[in-house]
Design a protein around this motif. Structure first.
Motif, PDB file in Angstrom:
ATOM      1  N   ALA A  26      73.528 -25.938  81.906  1.00  0.00           N
ATOM      2  CA  ALA A  26      73.237 -25.291  80.623  1.00  0.00           C
ATOM      3  C   ALA A  26      71.965 -24.472  80.785  1.00  0.00           C
ATOM      4  N   THR A  61      78.572 -18.227  69.870  1.00  0.00           N
ATOM      5  CA  THR A  61      79.241 -19.485  70.162  1.00  0.00           C
ATOM      6  C   THR A  61      79.895 -19.505  71.549  1.00  0.00           C
ATOM      7  N   GLY A  75      78.615 -18.350  74.288  1.00  0.00           N
ATOM      8  CA  GLY A  75      77.645 -18.296  75.378  1.00  0.00           C
ATOM      9  C   GLY A  75      77.163 -16.885  75.674  1.00  0.00           C
ATOM     10  N   GLN A 100      77.078 -23.563  80.158  1.00  0.00           N
ATOM     11  CA  GLN A 100      76.779 -23.304  78.756  1.00  0.00           C
ATOM     12  C   GLN A 100      75.493 -22.490  78.669  1.00  0.00           C
ATOM     13  N   GLU A 113      72.445 -21.571  75.781  1.00  0.00           N
ATOM     14  CA  GLU A 113      71.976 -22.017  74.466  1.00  0.00           C
ATOM     15  C   GLU A 113      70.558 -21.496  74.247  1.00  0.00           C
ATOM     16  N   ASN A 114      70.199 -21.361  73.004  1.00  0.00           N
ATOM     17  CA  ASN A 114      68.843 -20.950  72.639  1.00  0.00           C
ATOM     18  C   ASN A 114      67.803 -21.935  73.202  1.00  0.00           C
ATOM     19  N   ASN A 149      66.545 -24.690  70.857  1.00  0.00           N
ATOM     20  CA  ASN A 149      67.580 -25.699  70.610  1.00  0.00           C
ATOM     21  C   ASN A 149      67.651 -26.702  71.759  1.00  0.00           C
ATOM     22  N   LEU A 150      67.548 -26.203  72.992  1.00  0.00           N
ATOM     23  CA  LEU A 150      67.602 -27.118  74.127  1.00  0.00           C
ATOM     24  C   LEU A 150      66.320 -27.935  74.229  1.00  0.00           C
ATOM     25  N   ARG A 164      72.630 -25.801  64.248  1.00  0.00           N
ATOM     26  CA  ARG A 164      72.648 -24.445  64.790  1.00  0.00           C
ATOM     27  C   ARG A 164      72.979 -23.389  63.749  1.00  0.00           C
ATOM     28  N   GLY A 198      75.172 -20.050  64.868  1.00  0.00           N
ATOM     29  CA  GLY A 198      74.272 -20.501  65.933  1.00  0.00           C
ATOM     30  C   GLY A 198      72.919 -19.809  65.919  1.00  0.00           C
ATOM     31  N   ARG A 225      71.776 -31.573  77.376  1.00  0.00           N
ATOM     32  CA  ARG A 225      72.986 -31.061  76.745  1.00  0.00           C
ATOM     33  C   ARG A 225      74.228 -31.447  77.557  1.00  0.00           C
TER      34      ARG A 225
END
Ligand SMILES: [Zn+2]
Length: 401
Positions: free
Chosen positions: A154, A163, A165, A196, A198-199, A202-203, A241, A245, A385
């Motif tokens: 990720a 959503t 990616g 994946q 992700e922001n 967020n991670l 999210r 997201g 994640r």
């Protein structure tokens, strides 16, 4: 090879089995060492089912048996613990001045942690993709040298992530509509594990929620302290999210209409008045870290203009945090990235200002603290994640023997 499917599927026997395997795996993660009888008693699954599920998890090398221990009624029972020795979960982070890679095993033990300087602000998206792919290949080859199979990767990016990616926009990297997950899969020649994107905030909040000193706290907000400022939000134990997201873009809430221009094209945004860019004059992103060290040195020496600037930034940060505390009532707001070395000077002003502007007394029980996970928090969150996916039932397939 790992097989893993994404997205909702119709419920069938396989799903029930996967769900129950995940229930047992999570129980062992939380309670190990534990016996099959403990699992049956706590989960409500019958003993024969538990035995069959445990046998499956042992065969997948996710769980292993350790010696016999007296259980509560005095009969010896074989105890179970997490195994996961053949696996690695990998997280990466792309930022304006560095790339980070972290790998952990199933129990979250750190297997590697690498940080490379990287000209993210000036590199093209294509150059970034090949740099990330090269770093990922090195991680994979290190893991296969250690006889570990990668369960998933990720990647954290400071921007709006769709959503699928796709990086919709990452202003500080200069990216727009970059299919990072797809491009990486191509560059890695379809590696057989999920990728994946992700922001970063967020991670990072997932890393705090799984690995940090406040792990398991149901309501947490993480603020990235980079050139950009973003918020990662865990409420009621789950990452939030938003509809597409795109939640958590607190860096672009206007704090001061008279303030300086922001990279987003507006003025006086939180990241323009209280982002790390305030302290950094260098146009070369590789200089961010030495410049922050210099700010710390001057603050420690009692340099008045530096202390005044830190107090002003702390107050503006507190205004931003008050939006979070009034809106979400988290139990903690965790400051990450370059806010960490500056925290001794930022926290008092930020806390006072946030208290002043929060309706609930005592910040509604919220603490404002500095992250202890270091610069690798977002990358570590990428690995978290991947573990979340395993814990929710996307288990590695049985290896053909
Ligand atoms: Zn802005």
């Amino acid at each position: 090879m790992i097989s893993s499917s994404a997205g909702p599927r119709p419920a069938d026997f396989t799903d029930v089995r996967a769900t129950n395997l995940a229930v047992v795996l999570r129980f062992v993660r939380d309670k190990a060492p534990c016996s099959r009888a403990d699992i049956a008693a706590s989960t409500g699954l019958n003993k024969a089912t538990v035995s069959s599920l445990v046998a499956d998890l042992i065969e997948r090398r996710l769980v292993r048996e350790v010696g016999l221990t007296e259980n509560r009624v005095g009969r010896p029972a074989t105890m179970l613990v997490l195994d996961g020795s053949p696996y690695a979960s990998v997280g990466l982070e792309v930022n304006v001045d560095y790339l980070t890679a972290v790998a952990v095993d199933l129990s979250g033990e750190r297997l590697l942690s690498w940080r490379r300087s990287f000209p993210g602000a000036t590199a093209t998206a294509a150059q970034a993709v090949s740099a990330v792919a090269a770093l990922t290949r090195r991680v994979i080859s290190r893991m296969s040298r250690d006889r570990r199979q990668v369960l998933g990767v990720a990647v954290a990016v400071p921007g709006l992530i769709g959503t699928s990616g796709t990086v919709v926009v990452a202003p500080n990297l200069g990216w727009r509509e970059v299919d990072l997950a797809g491009d990486l899969a191509t560059a890695l020649r379809d590696p057989g594990f999920p990728i994946q994107v992700e922001n970063d905030a967020n991670l990072a909040v997932l890393a705090e929620h799984r690995f940090g000193p406040l792990s398991g706290t149901p309501n947490l907000v993480y603020l990235t302290g980079e050139v950009g400022v973003g918020a990662g939000v865990v409420l009621d134990g789950r990452l939030r999210r938003g509809g597409q997201g795109f939640s958590g873009e607190i860096g672009h809430i206007q704090i001061n209409p008279e303030g300086p221009a922001c990279r987003c094209g507006r003025t006086g945004c939180l990241e323009a008045v209280a982002g790390i860019g305030v302290f950094v004059s260098a146009t070369d992103p590789a200089e961010v870290e030495p410049e922050i060290r210099e700010v710390v040195r001057r603050a420690k020496a009692g340099d008045r203009p530096t202390l005044d600037l830190l107090a002003r930034v702390g107050r503006d940060l507190g205004r931003g945090i008050a939006i979070v505390t009034n809106l979400l009532n988290p139990e903690a707001v965790i400051l990450g990235g370059y806010y960490v070395p500056l925290a001794p000077w930022l926290l008092p002003a930020a806390t006072a200002e946030a208290c002043d502007r929060t309706l609930a007394g005592d910040l509604g029980g919220c603490r404002i603290v500095a992250s202890t996970l270091g610069y690798g928090a977002a990358a570590l969150g990428g690995a978290a994640r991947v573990l979340d996916s395993v814990d929710s039932g996307r288990l590695p397939a049985l290896q053909a023997s």
